[in-house]
Design a protein around this motif. Structure first.
Motif, PDB file in Angstrom:
ATOM      1  N   VAL A  71     -46.272  60.633  15.212  1.00 40.39           N
ATOM      2  CA  VAL A  71     -45.796  61.740  15.214  1.00 40.39           C
ATOM      3  C   VAL A  71     -45.493  62.774  14.355  1.00 40.39           C
ATOM      4  CG1 VAL A  71     -47.324  63.266  16.526  1.00 40.39           C
ATOM      5  CG2 VAL A  71     -47.719  60.815  17.197  1.00 40.39           C
ATOM      6  N   PRO A  72     -45.326  63.192  13.609  1.00 37.74           N
ATOM      7  CA  PRO A  72     -44.222  64.153  12.653  1.00 37.74           C
ATOM      8  C   PRO A  72     -44.027  65.809  13.972  1.00 37.74           C
ATOM      9  CG  PRO A  72     -45.037  62.312  11.786  1.00 37.74           C
ATOM     10  CD  PRO A  72     -46.420  62.440  12.147  1.00 37.74           C
ATOM     11  N   GLY A  73     -42.767  65.938  14.220  1.00 41.45           N
ATOM     12  CA  GLY A  73     -42.934  66.778  15.070  1.00 41.45           C
ATOM     13  C   GLY A  73     -42.664  66.655  16.174  1.00 41.45           C
ATOM     14  N   PHE A  74     -42.608  65.712  17.088  1.00 47.75           N
ATOM     15  CA  PHE A  74     -43.170  65.184  18.292  1.00 47.75           C
ATOM     16  C   PHE A  74     -42.058  64.224  18.623  1.00 47.75           C
ATOM     17  CE2 PHE A  74     -44.720  62.966  22.817  1.00 47.75           C
ATOM     18  CZ  PHE A  74     -44.678  64.449  23.203  1.00 47.75           C
ATOM     19  N   TYR A  75     -40.794  64.920  19.062  1.00 48.47           N
ATOM     20  CA  TYR A  75     -39.173  64.359  20.142  1.00 48.47           C
ATOM     21  C   TYR A  75     -39.745  64.293  21.746  1.00 48.47           C
ATOM     22  CZ  TYR A  75     -38.022  66.843  15.773  1.00 48.47           C
ATOM     23  OH  TYR A  75     -38.282  66.769  14.558  1.00 48.47           O
ATOM     24  N   ILE A  76     -39.345  63.157  22.441  1.00 51.83           N
ATOM     25  CA  ILE A  76     -38.634  62.339  23.659  1.00 51.83           C
ATOM     26  C   ILE A  76     -37.689  62.687  24.041  1.00 51.83           C
ATOM     27  CG2 ILE A  76     -39.280  60.674  25.352  1.00 51.83           C
ATOM     28  CD1 ILE A  76     -41.797  59.634  23.476  1.00 51.83           C
ATOM     29  N   ALA A  77     -37.492  63.635  24.987  1.00 42.96           N
ATOM     30  CA  ALA A  77     -35.937  63.274  25.709  1.00 42.96           C
ATOM     31  C   ALA A  77     -36.558  63.831  27.645  1.00 42.96           C
ATOM     32  CB  ALA A  77     -35.057  64.786  25.977  1.00 42.96           C
ATOM     33  N   ALA A  78     -36.667  62.079  27.778  1.00 40.34           N
ATOM     34  CA  ALA A  78     -36.920  61.487  29.309  1.00 40.34           C
ATOM     35  C   ALA A  78     -36.825  60.678  29.634  1.00 40.34           C
ATOM     36  CB  ALA A  78     -37.837  61.742  29.577  1.00 40.34           C
ATOM     37  N   GLY A  79     -36.188  59.298  30.937  1.00 45.42           N
ATOM     38  CA  GLY A  79     -36.593  58.795  30.928  1.00 45.42           C
ATOM     39  C   GLY A  79     -35.064  58.156  31.465  1.00 45.42           C
ATOM     40  N   HIS A  80     -34.735  58.809  32.461  1.00 45.24           N
ATOM     41  CA  HIS A  80     -33.059  58.898  32.759  1.00 45.24           C
ATOM     42  C   HIS A  80     -33.076  58.523  33.711  1.00 45.24           C
ATOM     43  CE1 HIS A  80     -33.245  61.634  29.604  1.00 45.24           C
ATOM     44  NE2 HIS A  80     -32.181  62.133  29.020  1.00 45.24           N
ATOM     45  N   GLU A  81     -33.892  58.435  34.436  1.00 45.53           N
ATOM     46  CA  GLU A  81     -34.390  57.478  36.110  1.00 45.53           C
ATOM     47  C   GLU A  81     -33.498  58.531  36.703  1.00 45.53           C
ATOM     48  OE1 GLU A  81     -33.658  53.035  38.201  1.00 45.53           O
ATOM     49  OE2 GLU A  81     -34.123  53.261  36.351  1.00 45.53           O
ATOM     50  N   GLY A  82     -32.697  57.906  37.404  1.00 42.50           N
ATOM     51  CA  GLY A  82     -32.210  58.905  38.161  1.00 42.50           C
ATOM     52  C   GLY A  82     -30.174  59.307  37.868  1.00 42.50           C
ATOM     53  N   ASP A  83     -30.549  59.930  36.484  1.00 40.72           N
ATOM     54  CA  ASP A  83     -29.067  60.405  36.114  1.00 40.72           C
ATOM     55  C   ASP A  83     -29.171  61.451  34.715  1.00 40.72           C
ATOM     56  OD1 ASP A  83     -27.835  57.699  36.452  1.00 40.72           O
ATOM     57  OD2 ASP A  83     -28.549  56.827  34.477  1.00 40.72           O
ATOM     58  N   GLY A  84     -30.776  62.016  35.094  1.00 38.60           N
ATOM     59  CA  GLY A  84     -31.111  63.268  34.861  1.00 38.60           C
ATOM     60  C   GLY A  84     -29.839  63.854  34.762  1.00 38.60           C
ATOM     61  N   ILE A  85     -29.308  64.361  35.978  1.00 36.58           N
ATOM     62  CA  ILE A  85     -28.416  65.522  35.865  1.00 36.58           C
ATOM     63  C   ILE A  85     -27.218  64.728  35.226  1.00 36.58           C
ATOM     64  CG2 ILE A  85     -27.001  66.621  38.255  1.00 36.58           C
ATOM     65  CD1 ILE A  85     -30.053  67.172  38.476  1.00 36.58           C
ATOM     66  N   SER A  86     -27.141  64.101  35.042  1.00 35.79           N
ATOM     67  CA  SER A  86     -25.472  63.434  35.070  1.00 35.79           C
ATOM     68  C   SER A  86     -25.334  63.230  33.236  1.00 35.79           C
ATOM     69  CB  SER A  86     -25.432  61.734  35.463  1.00 35.79           C
ATOM     70  OG  SER A  86     -23.830  61.453  35.141  1.00 35.79           O
ATOM     71  N   LEU A  87     -26.696  63.274  32.749  1.00 31.26           N
ATOM     72  CA  LEU A  87     -26.645  63.197  30.981  1.00 31.26           C
ATOM     73  C   LEU A  87     -27.422  63.788  30.302  1.00 31.26           C
ATOM     74  CD1 LEU A  87     -28.173  59.702  30.792  1.00 31.26           C
ATOM     75  CD2 LEU A  87     -25.219  60.319  30.935  1.00 31.26           C
ATOM     76  N   SER A  88     -27.782  65.562  31.106  1.00 36.38           N
ATOM     77  CA  SER A  88     -28.123  66.300  30.482  1.00 36.38           C
ATOM     78  C   SER A  88     -27.769  67.158  29.576  1.00 36.38           C
ATOM     79  CB  SER A  88     -28.177  67.346  31.957  1.00 36.38           C
ATOM     80  OG  SER A  88     -27.118  67.777  32.697  1.00 36.38           O
ATOM     81  N   ALA A  89     -26.139  67.025  30.052  1.00 41.28           N
ATOM     82  CA  ALA A  89     -25.679  68.040  28.915  1.00 41.28           C
ATOM     83  C   ALA A  89     -25.156  67.262  27.876  1.00 41.28           C
ATOM     84  CB  ALA A  89     -24.340  68.151  29.323  1.00 41.28           C
ATOM     85  N   ILE A  90     -24.791  66.331  28.034  1.00 39.48           N
ATOM     86  CA  ILE A  90     -25.073  65.228  26.478  1.00 39.48           C
ATOM     87  C   ILE A  90     -26.581  65.165  25.206  1.00 39.48           C
ATOM     88  CG2 ILE A  90     -24.823  62.930  27.075  1.00 39.48           C
ATOM     89  CD1 ILE A  90     -22.510  64.350  24.340  1.00 39.48           C
ATOM     90  N   THR A  91     -27.606  65.120  26.682  1.00 37.88           N
ATOM     91  CA  THR A  91     -28.729  65.267  25.689  1.00 37.88           C
ATOM     92  C   THR A  91     -28.974  65.962  25.307  1.00 37.88           C
ATOM     93  OG1 THR A  91     -29.619  63.144  27.604  1.00 37.88           O
ATOM     94  CG2 THR A  91     -31.115  64.598  26.483  1.00 37.88           C
ATOM     95  N   GLY A  92     -29.207  67.551  26.083  1.00 36.43           N
ATOM     96  CA  GLY A  92     -29.301  68.534  25.319  1.00 36.43           C
ATOM     97  C   GLY A  92     -28.456  68.882  23.827  1.00 36.43           C
ATOM     98  N   LYS A  93     -27.549  67.705  24.189  1.00 36.31           N
ATOM     99  CA  LYS A  93     -26.749  68.270  22.148  1.00 36.31           C
ATOM    100  C   LYS A  93     -27.122  67.379  21.266  1.00 36.31           C
ATOM    101  CE  LYS A  93     -21.930  67.922  20.480  1.00 36.31           C
ATOM    102  NZ  LYS A  93     -20.244  67.643  20.918  1.00 36.31           N
ATOM    103  N   MET A  94     -27.085  65.517  21.424  1.00 38.82           N
ATOM    104  CA  MET A  94     -28.003  64.845  21.156  1.00 38.82           C
ATOM    105  C   MET A  94     -29.222  65.535  20.174  1.00 38.82           C
ATOM    106  SD  MET A  94     -26.429  61.527  22.435  1.00 38.82           S
ATOM    107  CE  MET A  94     -27.506  61.619  23.494  1.00 38.82           C
ATOM    108  N   VAL A  95     -30.286  66.217  21.634  1.00 41.92           N
ATOM    109  CA  VAL A  95     -31.937  66.067  20.705  1.00 41.92           C
ATOM    110  C   VAL A  95     -31.354  67.501  19.995  1.00 41.92           C
ATOM    111  CG1 VAL A  95     -34.198  67.889  21.713  1.00 41.92           C
ATOM    112  CG2 VAL A  95     -33.235  66.075  23.375  1.00 41.92           C
ATOM    113  N   SER A  96     -30.570  68.305  19.925  1.00 42.91           N
ATOM    114  CA  SER A  96     -30.519  69.648  18.965  1.00 42.91           C
ATOM    115  C   SER A  96     -30.277  69.307  17.940  1.00 42.91           C
ATOM    116  CB  SER A  96     -29.738  70.500  19.573  1.00 42.91           C
ATOM    117  OG  SER A  96     -28.263  70.325  19.707  1.00 42.91           O
TER     118      SER A  96
END
Length: 389
Positions: free
Chosen positions: A342-367
Protein backbone atom coordinates in the motif's frame (compact mmCIF):
# COMPACT_ATOMS: atom_id res chain seq x y z
CA UNK A 1 -10.64 19.80 1.55
CA UNK A 2 -7.48 20.15 3.69
CA UNK A 3 -4.22 18.98 2.12
CA UNK A 4 -1.35 17.51 4.14
CA UNK A 5 2.05 16.05 3.34
CA UNK A 6 1.42 13.41 6.00
CA UNK A 7 -1.31 12.40 8.44
CA UNK A 8 -0.44 10.63 11.69
CA UNK A 9 -3.16 8.47 13.26
CA UNK A 10 -2.87 8.16 17.04
CA UNK A 11 -1.77 10.78 19.59
CA UNK A 12 0.06 8.67 22.15
CA UNK A 13 3.80 8.91 22.67
CA UNK A 14 4.60 7.24 19.34
CA UNK A 15 2.17 9.33 17.29
CA UNK A 16 3.07 12.65 18.92
CA UNK A 17 6.79 11.91 18.47
CA UNK A 18 6.25 11.01 14.79
CA UNK A 19 4.20 14.17 14.22
CA UNK A 20 6.85 16.31 15.89
CA UNK A 21 9.77 14.84 13.94
CA UNK A 22 7.90 15.05 10.61
CA UNK A 23 6.82 18.65 11.23
CA UNK A 24 10.38 19.55 12.23
CA UNK A 25 11.52 18.35 8.80
CA UNK A 26 9.21 20.88 7.17
CA UNK A 27 6.23 18.66 6.29
CA UNK A 28 2.67 19.92 6.66
CA UNK A 29 1.24 17.42 9.16
CA UNK A 30 -2.07 16.62 10.81
CA UNK A 31 -2.41 14.24 13.74
CA UNK A 32 -5.76 12.49 14.18
CA UNK A 33 -6.86 10.97 17.49
CA UNK A 34 -10.19 9.30 18.32
CA UNK A 35 -9.97 10.57 21.92
CA UNK A 36 -7.68 13.16 23.42
CA UNK A 37 -3.90 13.43 23.51
CA UNK A 38 -2.37 10.58 25.57
CA UNK A 39 -5.79 9.10 26.26
CA UNK A 40 -4.88 5.50 25.43
CA UNK A 41 -1.97 3.30 26.51
CA UNK A 42 0.34 6.31 27.01
CA UNK A 43 -1.72 7.34 30.05
CA UNK A 44 -2.02 3.80 31.42
CA UNK A 45 1.63 2.84 31.81
CA UNK A 46 4.78 3.31 33.82
CA UNK A 47 7.25 6.13 33.26
CA UNK A 48 10.67 4.87 32.23
CA UNK A 49 13.18 4.79 29.38
CA UNK A 50 15.32 1.67 29.77
CA UNK A 51 17.81 -0.59 28.05
CA UNK A 52 17.97 -3.19 30.84
CA UNK A 53 14.63 -4.76 29.93
CA UNK A 54 15.56 -5.29 26.29
CA UNK A 55 17.24 -8.14 24.47
CA UNK A 56 20.83 -7.59 23.23
CA UNK A 57 21.00 -6.32 19.67
CA UNK A 58 18.63 -3.96 17.89
CA UNK A 59 16.21 -3.93 20.84
CA UNK A 60 18.86 -2.47 23.15
CA UNK A 61 20.39 -0.34 20.38
CA UNK A 62 17.05 1.39 19.87
CA UNK A 63 16.55 1.82 23.61
CA UNK A 64 19.92 3.49 24.05
CA UNK A 65 19.48 5.70 20.97
CA UNK A 66 16.11 6.80 22.34
CA UNK A 67 17.62 7.71 25.72
CA UNK A 68 20.24 9.80 23.92
CA UNK A 69 17.46 11.45 21.89
CA UNK A 70 15.57 12.28 25.09
CA UNK A 71 18.65 14.10 26.30
CA UNK A 72 18.54 16.24 23.15
CA UNK A 73 14.80 16.77 23.43
CA UNK A 74 15.23 18.23 26.90
CA UNK A 75 16.75 21.25 25.15
CA UNK A 76 14.53 21.19 22.03
CA UNK A 77 11.15 21.05 23.75
CA UNK A 78 9.92 23.97 25.84
CA UNK A 79 7.58 21.83 27.98
CA UNK A 80 9.39 19.94 30.76
CA UNK A 81 8.69 16.19 30.49
CA UNK A 82 10.70 15.40 33.65
CA UNK A 83 13.42 13.26 32.10
CA UNK A 84 16.02 12.03 34.59
CA UNK A 85 18.71 9.38 34.21
CA UNK A 86 18.48 7.58 37.55
CA UNK A 87 19.77 4.16 36.47
CA UNK A 88 17.95 0.89 37.12
CA UNK A 89 18.54 -2.02 39.51
CA UNK A 90 17.67 -5.67 38.85
CA UNK A 91 17.68 -8.07 41.81
CA UNK A 92 17.98 -11.86 41.90
CA UNK A 93 16.64 -14.43 44.35
CA UNK A 94 18.49 -17.58 43.27
CA UNK A 95 21.80 -18.74 41.85
CA UNK A 96 20.21 -19.76 38.50
CA UNK A 97 18.88 -16.22 38.18
CA UNK A 98 22.31 -14.78 38.96
CA UNK A 99 23.82 -17.05 36.34
CA UNK A 100 21.26 -15.99 33.72
CA UNK A 101 21.68 -12.33 34.66
CA UNK A 102 25.45 -12.61 34.41
CA UNK A 103 25.20 -13.99 30.88
CA UNK A 104 22.80 -11.22 29.90
CA UNK A 105 25.01 -8.50 31.34
CA UNK A 106 28.09 -9.95 29.60
CA UNK A 107 26.32 -9.74 26.23
CA UNK A 108 25.34 -6.13 26.86
CA UNK A 109 28.84 -5.23 28.04
CA UNK A 110 30.32 -6.82 24.91
CA UNK A 111 28.06 -4.49 22.89
CA UNK A 112 29.46 -1.50 24.80
CA UNK A 113 26.66 -0.81 27.28
CA UNK A 114 27.29 0.30 30.86
CA UNK A 115 25.93 -2.56 32.99
CA UNK A 116 27.60 -4.41 35.84
CA UNK A 117 26.86 -7.31 38.16
CA UNK A 118 26.40 -6.60 41.88
CA UNK A 119 26.86 -8.79 44.92
CA UNK A 120 24.45 -8.76 47.86
CA UNK A 121 26.39 -6.08 49.75
CA UNK A 122 26.26 -3.75 46.75
CA UNK A 123 22.50 -4.05 46.17
CA UNK A 124 21.82 -3.18 49.81
CA UNK A 125 24.10 -0.14 49.55
CA UNK A 126 21.93 1.07 46.66
CA UNK A 127 18.57 0.06 48.16
CA UNK A 128 18.72 -0.54 51.93
CA UNK A 129 15.05 -1.61 52.23
CA UNK A 130 15.47 -4.69 50.03
CA UNK A 131 14.80 -8.12 51.58
CA UNK A 132 17.98 -9.32 53.28
CA UNK A 133 18.02 -12.79 51.69
CA UNK A 134 18.49 -11.54 48.11
CA UNK A 135 21.81 -12.67 46.67
CA UNK A 136 22.69 -9.95 44.16
CA UNK A 137 21.68 -8.39 40.87
CA UNK A 138 22.90 -5.95 38.28
CA UNK A 139 22.95 -2.22 37.64
CA UNK A 140 22.18 -0.45 34.36
CA UNK A 141 23.63 3.06 34.31
CA UNK A 142 21.99 4.77 31.25
CA UNK A 143 18.37 4.10 32.25
CA UNK A 144 16.00 6.91 33.12
CA UNK A 145 12.48 8.03 33.88
CA UNK A 146 10.08 10.60 32.43
CA UNK A 147 6.43 11.65 32.55
CA UNK A 148 4.57 10.09 29.58
CA UNK A 149 1.63 12.53 29.77
CA UNK A 150 3.98 15.50 29.72
CA UNK A 151 6.07 13.97 26.95
CA UNK A 152 2.98 13.84 24.68
CA UNK A 153 2.06 17.40 25.64
CA UNK A 154 5.64 18.54 25.04
CA UNK A 155 5.64 17.13 21.50
CA UNK A 156 2.21 18.65 20.80
CA UNK A 157 3.20 22.06 22.19
CA UNK A 158 6.07 22.30 19.69
CA UNK A 159 3.85 20.92 16.90
CA UNK A 160 1.31 23.68 17.53
CA UNK A 161 4.05 26.30 17.27
CA UNK A 162 5.17 24.82 13.92
CA UNK A 163 1.66 24.65 12.47
CA UNK A 164 0.64 21.01 12.92
CA UNK A 165 -3.12 20.52 12.90
CA UNK A 166 -4.20 18.50 15.96
CA UNK A 167 -7.51 16.81 15.22
CA UNK A 168 -8.57 15.21 18.49
CA UNK A 169 -11.94 13.49 18.93
CA UNK A 170 -11.93 12.49 15.26
CA UNK A 171 -12.77 8.86 14.49
CA UNK A 172 -11.15 7.50 11.34
CA UNK A 173 -13.83 5.86 9.18
CA UNK A 174 -12.08 5.32 5.86
CA UNK A 175 -8.70 5.63 4.19
CA UNK A 176 -9.16 6.43 0.52
CA UNK A 177 -6.85 5.21 -2.25
CA UNK A 178 -6.35 6.21 -5.87
CA UNK A 179 -4.57 3.77 -8.16
CA UNK A 180 -3.59 1.79 -5.07
CA UNK A 181 -1.93 4.74 -3.36
CA UNK A 182 -3.15 6.55 -0.25
CA UNK A 183 -5.15 9.65 -1.19
CA UNK A 184 -7.19 10.79 1.84
CA UNK A 185 -8.36 10.04 5.37
CA UNK A 186 -12.07 10.28 6.15
CA UNK A 187 -13.19 10.88 9.75
CA UNK A 188 -16.59 11.49 11.31
CA UNK A 189 -15.83 15.21 11.07
CA UNK A 190 -14.32 15.62 7.62
CA UNK A 191 -12.08 14.42 4.80
CA UNK A 192 -8.35 15.21 4.81
CA UNK A 193 -6.26 14.79 1.70
CA UNK A 194 -2.78 13.25 1.90
CA UNK A 195 -0.61 10.67 0.15
CA UNK A 196 1.08 9.51 3.36
CA UNK A 197 -0.56 7.98 6.43
CA UNK A 198 1.44 6.82 9.46
CA UNK A 199 -0.47 4.32 11.59
CA UNK A 200 0.54 4.92 15.23
CA UNK A 201 -2.56 3.34 16.71
CA UNK A 202 -0.86 0.97 19.16
CA UNK A 203 -3.23 -1.85 20.10
CA UNK A 204 -5.83 -0.27 17.79
CA UNK A 205 -3.47 -0.21 14.77
CA UNK A 206 -4.89 -3.48 13.31
CA UNK A 207 -8.25 -1.69 12.96
CA UNK A 208 -6.57 1.09 10.99
CA UNK A 209 -4.67 -1.47 8.91
CA UNK A 210 -7.91 -3.23 8.06
CA UNK A 211 -9.13 -0.05 6.34
CA UNK A 212 -6.49 -0.59 3.63
CA UNK A 213 -6.61 -4.40 3.67
CA UNK A 214 -3.47 -4.86 5.76
CA UNK A 215 -3.45 -7.47 8.55
CA UNK A 216 -1.22 -6.26 11.39
CA UNK A 217 -0.20 -8.99 13.92
CA UNK A 218 -0.63 -6.92 17.09
CA UNK A 219 -2.61 -8.09 20.13
CA UNK A 220 -3.45 -6.17 23.32
CA UNK A 221 -1.45 -7.49 26.28
CA UNK A 222 -2.88 -6.20 29.52
CA UNK A 223 -0.84 -4.84 32.40
CA UNK A 224 -1.98 -3.52 35.79
CA UNK A 225 -0.26 -0.82 37.86
CA UNK A 226 -0.86 0.03 41.53
CA UNK A 227 -0.08 3.44 43.05
CA UNK A 228 0.88 3.86 46.69
CA UNK A 229 -0.04 6.65 49.07
CA UNK A 230 2.61 9.31 49.64
CA UNK A 231 5.29 7.86 51.85
CA UNK A 232 8.99 7.91 52.70
CA UNK A 233 11.59 7.13 50.03
CA UNK A 234 11.33 3.37 49.67
CA UNK A 235 13.55 3.18 46.58
CA UNK A 236 15.65 5.71 44.67
CA UNK A 237 15.09 4.45 41.12
CA UNK A 238 13.30 1.68 39.26
CA UNK A 239 13.90 -1.76 40.78
CA UNK A 240 12.90 -4.99 39.04
CA UNK A 241 13.26 -8.66 39.79
CA UNK A 242 15.15 -10.63 37.16
CA UNK A 243 12.01 -12.73 36.75
CA UNK A 244 10.57 -9.75 34.85
CA UNK A 245 12.62 -10.87 31.85
CA UNK A 246 10.88 -14.24 31.92
CA UNK A 247 7.49 -12.52 32.22
CA UNK A 248 8.21 -10.35 29.18
CA UNK A 249 10.07 -12.81 26.95
CA UNK A 250 8.43 -16.22 26.90
CA UNK A 251 11.56 -18.05 25.68
CA UNK A 252 13.67 -17.30 28.79
CA UNK A 253 13.49 -20.45 30.89
CA UNK A 254 14.14 -20.67 34.59
CA UNK A 255 11.89 -21.49 37.51
CA UNK A 256 11.09 -18.84 40.10
CA UNK A 257 10.14 -19.72 43.68
CA UNK A 258 6.69 -18.11 43.46
CA UNK A 259 3.17 -18.92 44.57
CA UNK A 260 0.57 -20.39 42.25
CA UNK A 261 -1.26 -17.04 42.30
CA UNK A 262 1.82 -15.15 41.11
CA UNK A 263 2.53 -17.76 38.45
CA UNK A 264 -1.09 -17.87 37.24
CA UNK A 265 -1.21 -14.11 36.74
CA UNK A 266 2.27 -13.81 35.18
CA UNK A 267 3.38 -11.29 37.82
CA UNK A 268 6.91 -9.99 38.28
CA UNK A 269 7.96 -7.28 40.73
CA UNK A 270 8.59 -3.86 39.17
CA UNK A 271 8.60 -0.79 41.39
CA UNK A 272 9.58 2.84 40.77
CA UNK A 273 9.39 6.15 42.65
CA UNK A 274 7.51 9.26 41.57
CA UNK A 275 8.39 12.91 42.14
CA UNK A 276 5.29 13.17 44.36
CA UNK A 277 6.69 10.59 46.86
CA UNK A 278 4.38 7.78 45.79
CA UNK A 279 5.61 4.69 44.04
CA UNK A 280 4.24 2.76 41.07
CA UNK A 281 4.03 -1.00 41.43
CA UNK A 282 3.72 -3.60 38.68
CA UNK A 283 3.59 -5.74 36.77
CA UNK A 284 1.59 -8.46 35.10
CA UNK A 285 1.08 -9.57 31.50
CA UNK A 286 -2.07 -11.21 30.22
CA UNK A 287 -4.11 -11.52 27.05
CA UNK A 288 -7.69 -10.49 27.90
CA UNK A 289 -8.73 -8.57 24.82
CA UNK A 290 -9.47 -4.91 25.46
CA UNK A 291 -10.52 -5.38 29.09
CA UNK A 292 -8.80 -2.80 31.34
CA UNK A 293 -10.58 -3.56 34.60
CA UNK A 294 -8.49 -3.85 37.78
CA UNK A 295 -8.66 -7.45 39.01
CA UNK A 296 -8.37 -8.15 42.72
CA UNK A 297 -6.40 -11.37 42.34
CA UNK A 298 -3.83 -9.65 40.11
CA UNK A 299 -3.48 -6.86 42.68
CA UNK A 300 -3.02 -9.42 45.45
CA UNK A 301 -0.34 -11.24 43.46
CA UNK A 302 1.49 -7.99 42.72
CA UNK A 303 1.36 -6.92 46.36
CA UNK A 304 2.57 -10.36 47.46
CA UNK A 305 5.53 -10.19 45.09
CA UNK A 306 6.44 -6.60 46.00
CA UNK A 307 6.39 -7.31 49.74
CA UNK A 308 8.68 -10.28 49.15
CA UNK A 309 11.35 -7.90 47.77
CA UNK A 310 10.53 -4.82 49.91
CA UNK A 311 9.05 -6.11 53.20
CA UNK A 312 8.90 -2.54 54.52
CA UNK A 313 5.95 -1.67 52.25
CA UNK A 314 3.61 -4.20 53.91
CA UNK A 315 1.68 -1.49 55.78
CA UNK A 316 1.71 1.17 53.03
CA UNK A 317 -1.68 1.72 51.41
CA UNK A 318 -2.54 1.43 47.73
CA UNK A 319 -4.67 4.44 46.71
CA UNK A 320 -5.36 3.74 43.03
CA UNK A 321 -4.94 1.17 40.28
CA UNK A 322 -5.21 1.28 36.51
CA UNK A 323 -4.60 -1.10 33.63
CA UNK A 324 -3.26 -0.50 30.14
CA UNK A 325 -2.88 -2.48 26.94
CA UNK A 326 0.56 -3.16 25.54
CA UNK A 327 0.65 -3.62 21.73
CA UNK A 328 2.23 -7.10 21.62
CA UNK A 329 4.00 -8.50 18.54
CA UNK A 330 5.08 -12.19 18.44
CA UNK A 331 8.81 -11.43 18.07
CA UNK A 332 8.75 -8.58 20.64
CA UNK A 333 10.07 -6.05 18.13
CA UNK A 334 8.03 -3.06 16.98
CA UNK A 335 6.92 -2.48 13.41
CA UNK A 336 8.58 0.69 12.06
CA UNK A 337 8.15 0.46 8.34
CA UNK A 338 6.50 1.36 5.07
CA UNK A 339 3.98 -1.19 3.78
CA UNK A 340 5.05 -2.12 0.27
CA UNK A 341 1.62 -3.37 -0.79
CA UNK A 342 0.00 0.00 0.00
CA UNK A 343 2.14 2.91 -1.23
CA UNK A 344 2.01 5.79 1.22
CA UNK A 345 0.97 3.66 4.21
CA UNK A 346 3.40 3.34 7.13
CA UNK A 347 3.24 1.60 10.51
CA UNK A 348 4.88 2.69 13.77
CA UNK A 349 3.34 0.37 16.35
CA UNK A 350 3.84 -2.86 18.29
CA UNK A 351 6.27 -1.57 20.93
CA UNK A 352 4.62 -3.71 23.65
CA UNK A 353 5.74 -2.21 26.99
CA UNK A 354 8.49 -0.12 25.39
CA UNK A 355 6.44 2.61 23.71
CA UNK A 356 7.48 5.32 26.16
CA UNK A 357 11.07 4.14 26.12
CA UNK A 358 11.37 3.95 22.31
CA UNK A 359 9.17 6.88 21.34
CA UNK A 360 11.95 9.38 20.76
CA UNK A 361 13.98 7.24 18.37
CA UNK A 362 10.87 5.86 16.67
CA UNK A 363 9.66 9.35 15.78
CA UNK A 364 13.06 10.23 14.38
CA UNK A 365 13.34 7.03 12.32
CA UNK A 366 9.83 7.36 10.89
CA UNK A 367 10.63 10.89 9.75
CA UNK A 368 13.73 9.51 8.02
CA UNK A 369 11.78 6.69 6.35
CA UNK A 370 8.98 8.97 5.13
CA UNK A 371 11.40 11.55 3.69
CA UNK A 372 13.59 8.91 2.04
CA UNK A 373 16.63 9.44 4.25
CA UNK A 374 18.90 6.74 5.60
CA UNK A 375 17.94 5.75 9.14
CA UNK A 376 20.42 6.13 12.00
CA UNK A 377 21.01 2.36 12.01
CA UNK A 378 19.81 -0.68 10.12
CA UNK A 379 16.19 -1.42 10.99
CA UNK A 380 15.50 -4.26 8.55
CA UNK A 381 14.35 -6.38 11.51
CA UNK A 382 11.54 -3.89 12.13
CA UNK A 383 10.08 -4.07 8.63
CA UNK A 384 6.46 -5.14 8.21
CA UNK A 385 7.56 -7.50 5.43
CA UNK A 386 9.17 -9.80 8.02
CA UNK A 387 5.75 -11.31 8.71
CA UNK A 388 5.37 -12.60 5.15
CA UNK A 389 7.64 -15.50 6.03
Amino acid sequence: MNNYDAIVIGAGVIGTSVAYHLTKKGLKVAIIEKGDIASGTSSHCDAVALICDKMPGIDTDMGYASIMRFRELQNELSYDFEFKQRGCLYVCETEPEMEAASGYVKEQQDDGYDMRMLDRKEIFEIEPYLARDLIGGFWSEPDGSLNPYKLCFAFMEECRKMGTDILSHHTVQEIKRENGRISAVVTDKGTYKTDKVINCGGVWSPMIGALVGVEIPIKPRKGLIMISERTFTVMSQKVQEFGYMMSKFEDIEFTRPVSERVERNNVAMVIEPTDANNFLLGSNRDFKGFDISSEIEVMQAMAERAIRFFPVIKDINCIRTYAGLRPWVPDHLPIVSAVEEVPGFYIAAGHEGDGISLSAITGKMVSQIVTGEETDFNIDKLKFSRFKA
